[in-house]
Design an enzyme around this catalytic site. Structure first.
Site, PDB file in Angstrom:
ATOM      1  N   SER A 158       2.226   2.793  -2.742  1.00 47.99           N
ATOM      2  CA  SER A 158       2.306   3.491  -4.031  1.00 47.99           C
ATOM      3  C   SER A 158       2.169   5.003  -3.865  1.00 47.99           C
ATOM      4  O   SER A 158       1.308   5.486  -3.143  1.00 47.99           O
ATOM      5  CB  SER A 158       1.195   3.003  -4.964  1.00 47.99           C
ATOM      6  OG  SER A 158       1.086   3.872  -6.074  1.00 47.99           O
ATOM      7  N   TYR A 212      15.747  13.048  -8.982  1.00 47.56           N
ATOM      8  CA  TYR A 212      14.654  12.941  -8.016  1.00 47.56           C
ATOM      9  C   TYR A 212      14.452  14.321  -7.421  1.00 47.56           C
ATOM     10  O   TYR A 212      15.328  14.834  -6.715  1.00 47.56           O
ATOM     11  CB  TYR A 212      15.056  11.930  -6.952  1.00 47.56           C
ATOM     12  CG  TYR A 212      13.966  11.476  -6.017  1.00 47.56           C
ATOM     13  CD1 TYR A 212      13.364  10.227  -6.183  1.00 47.56           C
ATOM     14  CD2 TYR A 212      13.547  12.258  -4.947  1.00 47.56           C
ATOM     15  CE1 TYR A 212      12.378   9.772  -5.310  1.00 47.56           C
ATOM     16  CE2 TYR A 212      12.558  11.818  -4.078  1.00 47.56           C
ATOM     17  CZ  TYR A 212      11.978  10.574  -4.259  1.00 47.56           C
ATOM     18  OH  TYR A 212      11.010  10.125  -3.393  1.00 47.56           O
ATOM     19  N   GLY A 218       0.818  -1.225   0.000  1.00 43.31           N
ATOM     20  CA  GLY A 218       0.000   0.000   0.000  1.00 43.31           C
ATOM     21  C   GLY A 218       0.838   1.256   0.000  1.00 43.31           C
ATOM     22  O   GLY A 218       0.420   2.304   0.500  1.00 43.31           O
TER      23      GLY A 218
END
Lengths: 579, 579
Positions: free
Chosen positions: A168, A496, A166
């Site tokens: 994501s 990033y 969970g």
């Protein structure tokens, strides 16, 4: 120097004691037999990141720095779990499903499996505006359970959402609006090491095994997988494979693509057994065809992973270089020169400054900046984190080669290199906790990322930062952005970018701001020679931008491949492909 | 020892002078600007391997050894090129094709593009029984040419066979029986380096560039691809990619999968541009989906390859170990211990004995076996070839670590290690020439290969050798077989078995023998935990066995993916998928 060292020793000791008690060990080298199973769902935050017992503070001067960019902030309101539970509608699942012992329609369970960790997910979890909940959550224990569930899904025309940890950040596991009932299949019960072939270094695991449970079960036998994404504490093997994850030490251990040897994918058309062969020229590689399908083609149940013996030695260090140009040259020459490091990470000047603020007390910050200034490093300085992992003699050569390279480009490390490296290693999985702390202050934070060739790195970074920086100017809002490289390849590197903006007057206006920033961010990637995601996957948030990368024909080919396994389009619709 | 050394020096000097004159240099480190283009077709044998100016002799005691296993042999007859040309039927291509300057319907050209290098191909080329010829051969110069050809193929309902170097040993480029006219598209005119991004180490090439032309063009700029399959002299980039090739130095440079960064694939549904991104989590990887499609999905026209600077140093050595068990343990521990070698190859005892016979004079053979016997190595001894490639300091560590490992397991090298290593390096691309020499003696030779996990290596090798060894027993014929490992991975290794049998009374009966052996060989792989091919690809010969590896669902998924790009099934029908 001795004052500086003492300040950092203090920080190190703080980071390894109080904050990590009662929790899975943050450092994978310290995993023990005490956490061989997954973290129970009730010990994880229902509306934020991670373990309910872990917090990470933000230094006052760190928060001040951010606010100096984005302005004064105000905290958003948050609903309670109880109030959300009351909004869960009755389940639409047929009794053939609800009668199964492995299926739950409990409202809290449905709330806890409704959202991931994307920014819209956080808005939903704090506003209470969830929209859609799964109609039930199945917790299969075996491959046969999953086969049975998919057969029932066909029989009763259900939508199926595969669920790993969970974690994501791109909307992978969010149930979409659909007239069909939605069954989320959570893999958390399949969390054990099933077999270890030491000669071939292949470990077979249940695909729902979370990072710490993977490493602790392997460590007992002297082995390590070595996959450490930022989400490691909660994310799972199946999730890593389905979304093509990359870990912090990808330089040494490879991406998940290099680790996944084969396994069992249960699809609506039957079980696809992907053989674990070392290498093959027999047509397109089924492993590679199924990795990244994000639950659209089926559900991984058992996976064979390439593991390695625990390293003889592992060291992380932090050094500083005069500027970005010097830093990225060092990274490129290290990887292209085959220097055997296990990790390389380079923060640009803005991120370096921000991290030095956020991760230190005021006195530590002053001491270190003064020290670096005395060594000739000013406001353009960049922070480089590196690691070696493996056999001592090989590490020794790698460290010696890398130090030569650093010296050539003006690197400054000294005694603080090891101390700051240790601090990084001990805190490496705690960064996600910062998000909640900042949220409480009304500071919104999100990230996006890509990879591109070395010849495009500078241009791509400039485009990405400018895009988010300028995205709210028309509203008079400022967005603060900084960037790092955390994965390097001979061909190029990842980028990033982290950005901060302030919450709006309510959840809706805050989400509106984010949507504008996100579109600018995604467009800056889609319009460049870059991928829409190097490590977060596509999910639902990036799906509209995928066509820029794959082309119409590339997407059509991918869709055809997936449709042959799920002709009724019941597996995770809307993820990956914008359909 | 000095006698032995002298004998080997003599062999080395022989192998580097007379045999290689007038030819592309066999050693890639010696490639020069003199061979920047592909070898002209008229300089290659029309009915055998390689350059018409190169021969490789078999030592009398080598031939005697083989015959001691398989019995007395008799040479098969061979037809002339002229007689075959007379059998070529009129072209069925429409004038829209034959009017193009880039399309030839010349009979000799059609003969020269009708067959590859499989055993049935050699039988066809020597018996004159070709069966099917392409109706014409196109030689496109640009991506647009290929687009135009595929558009015409659609318009006039043609079958298209993509053709690289024509070196397939699995029937990849053989035109099948088809009511539609057959156009072979040979990529030999697209043979130039188009661009070199030195920062990102990406070289863009025409996909028809052959091995020597790839390396010589790169060498001029100080770079190297490093892909050296046994077929290197004639095979092409596009062929390597389409069939997932692996080169002799895959340990150092990786397989073609690691080198291929992206490029242009012209498909019947349009141009698929595969982006050259260092790494991505954005769904299944188009590179990996298209590699290994063997011309079924389209034709690679321009390809971007990951290249590297020319190595500072490259050394090959040959050593001997007491037995197979010791040898494979050394290989496994070297690769799993991250010792930075660029190549590892291990012959089993039978292959070691055969190579020592085939590659030496009688006096050399006696000297070396006496020397090895004096060091305690008898009939179970195995030969291990290894290489280091790269930076001197890294090579030094690798050599020191590997020598320790060798010593631990009873390795014997000494002065002959370097000499035999040099002999291997200088003769590395000449082994395929042996086949013709043996053919002339009535000794039939073929090979098959696979890869499997380390825990299955011994069992798999035993099954493979037993299968071919026993395959003609019912006819009273003996098959001689031996095996080597030439590609190693942490997970496992390749197995490459060579077998010899004697020609029958005519071409048909000889082919009949081969079919029996081939079926036994392929079954021994298909029934094991192994791939039907580690480096030769599937083609038409292995297609019936692919289902054992991929499963029905895996094959169906692959077929769906391919069919979305070639819905009319006109691209290389029958290759890869047994349809």
């Amino acid at each position: 120097m001795s004052k500086l060292t003492a300040l950092f020793r203090k920080a190190l000791s703080a980071s390894t004691s109080s904050n990590t008690s009662n929790t899975p060990k943050a450092d994978p080298l310290e995993v023990t037999a005490s956490n061989e199973s997954n973290t129970p769902k009730e010990q994880t935050r229902w509306n934020g990141w991670g373990n309910i017992n872990i917090n990470k503070e933000v230094s006052p001067h760190g928060a001040k720095l951010i606010k100096s960019h984005i302005g004064k902030t105000k905290k958003l309101s948050s609903v309670t779990l109880e109030s959300v539970i009351k909004t869960v509608p009755p389940s639409r699942l047929p009794s053939a499903l609800t009668d199964l012992e492995i299926v739950s329609t409990d409202s809290e369970v449905r709330v806890r499996h409704a959202r991931g960790q994307s920014f819209p997910d956080w808005i939903a979890m704090h506003s209470g505006d969830f929209g859609v909940f799964p109609d039930g959550v199945a917790l299969p224990k075996t491959t046969e359970d999953v086969e049975k569930l998919l057969a029932l899904a066909h029989e009763h025309d259900l939508v199926v959402i595969p669920y790993g940890g969970g974690t994501s950040v791109a909307g992978h596991i969010n149930p979409p609006e659909d007239s069909r009932p939605i069954l989320t299949i959570a893999m958390s019960e399949m969390n054990q090491l099933i077999d270890l072939d030491k000669q071939s270094q292949i470990a077979t695991f249940g695909a729902g095994t979370q990072g710490p449970a993977v490493e602790s079960q392997l460590a007992k036998q002297g082995y390590r997988l070595g996959h450490f994404p930022q989400s490691w504490e909660l994310s799972t093997l199946g999730g890593w494979i389905a979304s093509r994850s990359s870990g912090q030490q990808s330089l040494g251990y490879g991406r998940i693509e290099q680790m996944f040897a084969g396994g069992t994918l249960v699809t609506p058309q039957g079980v696809l057994e992907i053989p674990d062969i070392p290498a093959s020229s027999a047509g397109p590689d089924l492993r590679e065809m199924m990795m990244g399908t994000e639950g659209r083609a089926g559900i991984f149940t058992e996976v064979k992973m390439r593991v390695q013996p625990q390293p003889e030695q592992e060291i992380f260090k932090v050094v500083f270089l005069p500027n970005w140009e010097a830093g990225q040259t060092v990274l490129r020459q290290a990887v292209q020169g085959n220097i055997r490091l296990s990790m390389l990470r380079l923060s640009n000047a803005t991120e370096t400054d921000a991290h030095l603020h956020l991760g230190t007390t005021r006195s530590q910050f002053l001491a270190i900046t003064a020290y670096l200034r005395s060594r000739g490093l000013g406001s353009e300085k960049v922070m480089l984190t590196y690691g070696v992992t493996g056999e001592k003699e090989q590490n020794k050569l790698a460290l010696s080669q890398f130090k030569q390279l650093l010296k050539k480009h003006g690197g400054v490390g000294g005694k603080i290199a090891d101390l700051m490296g240790s601090i990084w290693a001990h805190g490496r999985f705690k960064f996600p906790y910062l998000r909640g702390t900042l949220w409480e202050k009304g500071i919104m934070v999100d990230t996006f990322e890509t990879s591109t060739n070395w010849s495009n790195i500078d241009e791509q970074m400039a485009q990405m930062e400018a895009a988010v920086h300028n995205s709210l100017t028309h509203q008079g809002e400022q967005v603060m952005a900084f960037t790092h490289i955390s994965h390097v390849y001979k061909q190029g590197a990842s980028l990033y970018t982290t950005y901060f903006f302030r919450a709006g007057k309510d959840h809706a206006s805050t989400l509106g701001r984010w949507k504008k920033i996100k579109h600018a961010a995604s467009s800056s990637v889609a319009n460049g020679k870059a991928t829409i995601s190097h490590q977060h996957g596509v999910g639902r948030d990036h799906a509209p931008y995928l066509i820029a990368e794959k082309g119409e024909l590339g997407l059509k080919t991918t869709a055809s491949m997936i449709e042959s396994l799920d002709p009724e389009k019941r597996m995770n619709p809307g993820a990956l492909l914008d359909d």
